[in-house]
Design an enzyme around this catalytic site. Sequence first.
Site, PDB file in Angstrom:
ATOM      1  CE1 TYR A 265      -6.833   6.987   0.489  1.00 52.61           C
ATOM      2  CE2 TYR A 265      -5.727   6.371  -1.548  1.00 52.61           C
ATOM      3  CZ  TYR A 265      -5.833   7.196  -0.450  1.00 52.61           C
ATOM      4  OH  TYR A 265      -4.958   8.232  -0.303  1.00 52.61           O
ATOM      5  CG  ASP A 300      -6.017   4.810   7.341  1.00 49.57           C
ATOM      6  OD1 ASP A 300      -6.206   3.765   6.689  1.00 49.57           O
ATOM      7  OD2 ASP A 300      -5.229   5.703   6.985  1.00 49.57           O
ATOM      8  CE  LYS A 372      -0.862  -0.210   8.100  1.00 48.51           C
ATOM      9  NZ  LYS A 372      -1.023   0.104   6.703  1.00 48.51           N
TER      10      LYS A 372
END
Lengths: 523, 245
Positions: A265, A300, A372
């Site tokens: 990320y 996400d 998650k």
Amino acid sequence: MSTKLHLPKESIDHARQLARAIASPVVDFIDKHSSVTVERAALRLAGADGANPDGVPVPNLVVDQLRAADPTMLEDGAVLRYVNALVRTGDSVGALNARVAAGYNVAQQPLVDREKIVKKAAELVTTAADRIKGNRAHRELKQEEFHGRNNSPLLYLIVATGNIYEDVKQARAAASQGADVIAVIRTTAQSLLDYVPFGPTTEGFGGTYATQENFRIMRAALDEVGEKEKRYILLTNYASGLCMPEIAAMGALERLDMMLNDSMYGILFRDINMYRTFVDQKFSRMIDAYAGSIINTGEDNYLTTSDAFEKAYTVLASQFLNERFAYSAGLPARLQGLGHAFEMDPSIKNGFLYELSQAQMAREIFPEHPLKYMPPTKFMSGDVFKGLAMNTLFNFVSKATNQGIHLLGMLTEAVHTPFMMDRFLAVDNARYVMNNMEGFYDDIEFKKDGIIVNRAHDVLTKTISFMEEVEKTGLFDAIEQGLFAEVKRPKDGGKGFEGLIKKGPAYFNPFEDHLKRELGLER
Amino acid sequence: MHVVRPYGDTMDDGKVQLSFTLPVPNGAKGREAARKLVLSWGFKECEVVHSTVLADDFSMYVAYAKTEQSIDYDSVVADEASADASMDMEAVDAFIKEHIGRKIVVVGACTGFDAHTVGIDAIMNMKGFNHHYGLERYTGIDAYNLGAQVPNEKLIDYALKVKADAILISQVVTQKDTHIHNMTEFVELLEAKGLRERFICVAGGPRIGNKLAVELGFDVGFGRGTYADDVATFIVKKIVEKQKA
């Protein structure tokens, strides 16, 4: 576990082999390197804490002193010189911290017998290990005592006022409304700071500084409300950005239960140097593994940046890679909160079926992982009524596919940071849906060759061909060429590259050694 | 004169729905407090239809009320830059070909500490948002999206390097007016370098109005509901306007 999607086992195994092949050269690189924040994390575990009058934290002072004295000094590990100073001065850890904060330079002290340093370091390792093991034991005890009182999936709520004392009020209210997990969002600039501020803080933008004192304040508040609600309330922060392992260390010491932590990320979405991030993520995950802290990975973000329907395979590919890097840091599946999100355009026909398919696919491929699941954000608007309806479908998919950690969507997502009543409405909606569908997961099967089943097969196939391309290219080159998230990151570019350290032949990090032994990572 | 009031189910009934939280326990006293509070805002009738406990000493209310206030619709002037008549991608590309005759260059970023790229991505990325392609897709535009947390100084340097016609600044975080400080700093930097007239400066974000942006020295500000079409239309028309000047 019974399968509803009938995904071919050999394809899943093949994807895992590809993940291993992709990660392998990266892991080799990681093992030969450290970084300034890895060194500072080790110092923090040794007890280095506090700050000088300018607010520079003691771990930074020590690392900066060593770099300034001799650029190669850090190749031996910062703990060596810190412990040397302890032996030399006869100080306690607290007294040495005060001395360093006042200007004492650990780099200028000649080394005592290595044996003495090793012995003293072993004591410090025991102290830290006992504290972290104690935290783990306390968590397990409380979870046993309040067994069956948490929601399933765990309901996860965010607070973000900028002021830790205001966060405490909001977190207490959220927990008493039914939240199982409280995440304190960080102030927007913190991921790019190459230090962790010291002390309690009351000023932040869009969030609150992660500091060890703030962790302690929130932990105490959640323990208190947990006793009242008879539920263990999990506390979450962000082991991400330029200080991944330091935040993990602070979290381990203060009994945080979850850490946002992704292997890539920072590289893709924060422009942090790739070598630095890979080195940092490993040590942070080793600490999390030892502390029993669940990581939450950031898949996400692929979907908020790109199209969620077209790029669904990038999520699965990232999940495989995050899993592989997590295993190589000793993190078991039950601590891997692999991420994904409900972010498809709400106007797509059958979008709900595709979301259901993606979530069920993650469930079946990663059966022991506490997945998650992130709510809609990209297509949320000022139409709060539509937003509430979208969150209801999101809640439905989450329960229907037995997700592990459920970040509650806010009807005012696109409007403002949540009001107290927005959080209440989110919990209320989730509980309504989840209670109504309690037995749904066990009761439902999908039509063979139906839309849901076919979609999952299609995404898995695309994932494999994408991973084959990455494997052929090599992960470093693949990131440089923009194969992930459509962003290109040069190998020696990005923030924090100068903080990378090559481990010397005499590299000394007794905390890393201890973690390796305890986690079974010794080769 | 065109006098209007809120519409429930009958013209001029003046019906509105409200929801809010009070820092008091839930119960009859809380509901009466909520009702009286709504009446004190000038509403003529108020029915509290729902109340619930949120936390110790916090309760939420849903109320319906009636207002007699009205507004003369004809007297209203809107503060919105996003013209109703923005051109779409093909029309913008055709306009560039016909009136400008070269590719135009647009640089954009989330500046300062703002890490939320969702706005700049919606306007610039190839894919765009909600079926409106982003500027990268336009054949007549070279678009550079520098992403998040870009210092103002760096953005300006980059704009000079690629000979940009326009600079887009996205600001999502507005807590403690951080966007105002940041936007002001950007314009001051340009002015200090004598570059303000060199670029078309565009601000955007969910809480950025055209009025605010113009006050701070930008050419235009785009708020909620803006697409790449609106931004591109403004830029190309402005370039032509500057050419004529």
